[in-house]
Design an enzyme around this catalytic site. Structure first.
Site, short mmCIF file in Angstrom:
data_model
loop_
_atom_site.label_atom_id
_atom_site.label_comp_id
_atom_site.label_asym_id
_atom_site.label_seq_id
_atom_site.Cartn_x
_atom_site.Cartn_y
_atom_site.Cartn_z
N SER A 1 0.86 -1.17 0.00
CA SER A 1 0.00 0.00 0.00
C SER A 1 0.90 1.23 0.00
O SER A 1 2.13 1.10 0.05
CB SER A 1 -0.93 0.00 1.23
OG SER A 1 -1.89 1.02 1.13
N TYR B 1 0.18 -0.54 10.70
CA TYR B 1 -0.12 -0.83 9.31
C TYR B 1 0.95 -0.25 8.39
O TYR B 1 1.49 -0.95 7.50
CB TYR B 1 -1.49 -0.25 8.95
CG TYR B 1 -1.92 -0.52 7.53
CD1 TYR B 1 -2.51 -1.73 7.17
CD2 TYR B 1 -1.77 0.44 6.54
CE1 TYR B 1 -2.91 -1.97 5.86
CE2 TYR B 1 -2.16 0.21 5.24
CZ TYR B 1 -2.74 -0.99 4.90
OH TYR B 1 -3.13 -1.23 3.61
#
Length: 265
Positions: free
Chosen positions: A141, A155
């Protein structure tokens, strides 16, 4: 891009990007192995794949557990005798700030799924990928390019580590003819918001707000990301390894922080 007789393992295949990847590889003629924890959703995706004339192999497993990751590889090899492509799409996002009481608990959970499980599967699959001169595509990501949202250090750290791990693997396996790349998408319209229990109107409103923080003023469909992954896994990308491909609708161009607590991978 013809993937006839190619064996493709896809984790996180029960929804979102993983499901779109499974559908597209099936359409391209691959022997698809779908892996996720939710059996009902896996069966639903398999049903959609069967419309293309092929039935994927479904493996219900939690790849963050070493024994289950090993079962995924062994079951695939037992069924098909080889592995050509490994797509690591499974991932989770949990919110916790560094001062929160649950910071380390959340960090361990996120790193276990988003990084360690991928290391484990790559370790187990590599001998088979060397034999087939196959390749790996990891779904990362864009948070690894910067701190884009508060209380998402777990994350973001997991994705930064995943990108670097992928480059290390690409370097190590290049002499064996095995490629490894990452795709870094955001934002992508998946079921993540709907699964929180909000109304359809609320869901649409959230996506509209997300569109505003992209330079292109849009949110990707999961199928767009799947197309990029299938390209990277194909022979058309035979000269590409150790690279990260950002598909973010220009989010990074704006240098913005995402105000939402959701992570869209």
């Amino acid at each position: 891009m013809d993937f006839k007789n190619k064996v493709v393992i896809i984790t996180g295949a029960s929804s979102g990007i993983g499901a779109a990847i499974a559908l597209l590889f099936t359409k391209k003629g691959a022997k698809v192995v779908m892996v996720a924890r939710n059996e009902d959703r896996l069966k639903n995706v398999r049903s959609n794949c069967e419309k293309f004339g092929h039935q994927p192999l479904v493996i219900v497993a939690d790849v963050s557990k070493d024994s289950e990751a090993k079962r995924v590889i062994n079951t695939t090899v037992s069924q098909y005798g080889r592995i050509d492509i490994l797509v690591n799409s499974a991932g989770i996002s949990k919110i916790a700030g560094i001062v929160d009481d649950n910071a380390l608990k959340v960090f361990d959970e996120v790193m276990s799924v988003n990084l360690r499980s991928i290391v484990s599967l790559t370790h187990l699959a590599t001998p088979h990928l060397i034999a087939s001169k196959g390749n790996i595509v990891n779904v990362s990501s864009i948070p690894d390019f910067g701190a884009l949202a508060a209380r998402t250090f777990s994350y973001s750290t997991s994705k930064a580590a995943l990108d670097h791990f992928s480059k290390c693997v690409a370097f190590e396996l290049a002499p064996e003819g095995v490629r490894c790349n990452t795709v870094n998408p955001r934002p992508v319209r998946t079921e993540v918001i709907a699964h929180t229990g909000v109304s359809k109107e609320e869901e649409d409103a959230i996506w509209k707000e997300i569109e505003k923080v992209t330079a292109l003023g849009r949110v990707s469909d999961a199928s767009e990301v799947a197309e990029l992954i299938v390209f990277l896994a194909s022979n058309k990308a035979r000269g590409i390894t150790g690279s990260s491909f950002v598909t973010d609708n220009g989010s990074l161009l704006q240098g913005v922080s995402m105000s939402t607590s959701f992570e869209f991978k």
